[in-house]
Design a protein around this motif. Structure first.
Motif, short mmCIF file in Angstrom:
data_model
loop_
_atom_site.label_atom_id
_atom_site.label_comp_id
_atom_site.label_asym_id
_atom_site.label_seq_id
_atom_site.Cartn_x
_atom_site.Cartn_y
_atom_site.Cartn_z
N GLY A 294 -11.51 -10.41 16.51
CA GLY A 294 -10.33 -11.08 15.96
C GLY A 294 -9.23 -11.26 16.99
N GLY A 332 -11.06 -10.90 11.23
CA GLY A 332 -11.62 -9.93 12.16
C GLY A 332 -10.74 -8.69 12.25
N VAL A 377 -16.63 -14.10 10.28
CA VAL A 377 -15.63 -14.44 11.30
C VAL A 377 -16.18 -15.47 12.28
#
Length: 439
Positions: A294, A332, A377
């Motif tokens: 992320g 994430g 993600v």
């Protein structure tokens, strides 16, 4: 009270997970028509507010109580009532959904009441523990130090909310109205999440028998505090708290004030990490992978604009482009914390006496949820690379095969993650309502 807080956080997560499935179905090729277009937005809002805001902050309150050895009774009933009203409005699909950031809002009196009660409970908890937190700021014990920092940040969050109220503008522009209201406090909330993610990682190490002392590392928390203190004044300094200049400053806060301290802690943790196949080692590893995934997406999106601005301040500031890369980034980062909190909950079931031994399903559940979220993600990120729009119903916006394949990958990840979430919620409810539960 610990059982009540555990129950509230898990029910909030479960309801949010249910709405996440609805929202994901509404974006998955071939099956999106199963969800009415109007309900899609209520599902997204309910998912964020229950599975992220509700779960994180109620579980944070639980961890604060365990750290400072003090019960928070009144805040519980505020939080419970707030989550009830938010869930009710989201599930019924009443009111107008507004897809603003940080606390996406359903414009309905019951939702406002729910949000006000919920955050009142959180802030009451912060004030109730403030004296103990002030004493723990310089503690070398990671959990005491980080819990103390997050309590102080909760007060900054309230102050940022109060300074934002005069700058909300007209309700004729609902998106901007709520965006201005939640921008500064919402950023502070993300700092609280980051600090409590570190808390969770150190807790997992402690459960494994690895007890660490922070030493000079505790002084990097000055960055957490200083940037969040600055956020209190963003609505005062800037005529519009979501203006381009304000966005530059808040993005810089994420990159420097939040990201850098966490990287220092990650380095320290990895130096002391012992690889293992047990539940707690596995959860830390997958949680860290999700977080770094992320963060990579965020820095890749924000840094070019920040560098361009420093080279030429008159250039247009873009930040992260408003496509599916943004939810890829925050899912994430956020689900890394969800996974860590889930695993701590498993430990607490034993530590607090609700079960003598954990089911063998706990480790597969962590793998299932973690793998699903990684696929989720990546699916969003790949679709975002082709500028697939966020917060958009269906797939009618594109016929790009790469985008459709990416959204399909997102759908597969969703099914795995939701299955993992369902297993966790059902097992947790079974344990908490089981015969072995303490009276």
């Amino acid at each position: 009270m610990h059982r009540k807080w555990l129950l509230l956080s898990i029910v909030s997560l479960g309801l949010g997970g249910l709405l996440a499935l609805v929202a994901a179905v509404a974006r998955t090729p071939a099956i999106y028509k199963l969800v009415p277009p109007g309900y899609f937005y209520h599902a997204i809002i309910g998912h964020v507010d229950l599975a992220i805001v509700g779960f994180f902050l109620t579980f944070t309150l639980l961890l604060w109580q365990l750290t400072f050895k003090e019960e928070l009774k009144t805040p519980f009933y505020f939080s419970l009532t707030g989550i009830f009203f938010i869930a009710l409005v989201s599930l019924l699909g009443v009111g107008k959904g507004v897809s603003n950031n940080y606390l996406p809002t359903i414009d309905h009196p019951l939702f406002w009441l729910g949000a006000l009660l919920f955050f009142a409970g959180f802030w009451l908890g912060g004030f109730g523990l403030l004296t103990k937190a002030e004493k723990g700021i310089f503690s070398e014990n990671p959990r005491e130090h980080l819990a103390s920092i997050s309590v102080l940040l909760s007060i900054f969050m309230l102050l940022a909310f109060l300074t934002s109220i005069p700058k909300v503008g007209s309700r004729e522009e609902l998106y901007l109205f709520y965006e201005r209201l939640y921008w500064a406090p919402g950023h502070t909330h993300q700092f609280i999440n980051g600090v409590m993610l570190l808390y969770a990682w150190y807790y997992l190490f402690e459960i494994k028998g690895i007890r660490l002392e922070l030493g000079r590392l505790r002084y990097v928390s000055f960055l957490f505090l200083s940037f969040c203190f600055m956020y209190v004044f963003i609505p005062i300094v800037f005529a519009d708290p979501v203006s381009e200049s304000a966005r530059r400053l808040t993005d810089l806060g994420y990159a420097v004030g939040l990201g850098l301290p966490i990287f220092f802690h990650i380095y320290f943790l990895l130096k002391n990490y012992k690889m293992g196949k047990d539940l707690y080692s596995t959860a830390f590893f997958i949680s860290l992978v999700l977080y770094l995934l992320g963060v990579f997406i965020a820095y890749a999106g924000v840094l070019p604009s920040l560098v361009s601005y420093f080279i030429n301040p008159s250039s247009e500031y873009i930040g992260m482009k408003s496509n599916l890369s943004i939810p890829a980034h925050y899912h994430g980062v956020i689900t890394s914390q969800t996974l860590a909190f889930m695993t701590i909950a498993y430990y607490l079931f034993k530590e607090l006496g609700y079960t003598q031994r954990l089911s063998k399903i706990s480790l597969p559940q962590v793998y299932l949820y973690g793998t699903g979220m990684v696929l989720f993600v990546l699916g969003l990120f790949f679709a975002g690379l082709r500028n697939a729009p966020r917060k958009t119903y269906g797939t009618g916006f594109t016929d790009d095969p790469l985008v459709l394949m990416s959204l399909g990958l997102m759908g597969i990840g969703t099914l795995l993650a939701v299955a993992g979430g369902v297993i966790f919620v059902l097992y947790s409810l079974k344990v908490l309502f089981g015969r072995s539960s303490p009276q």
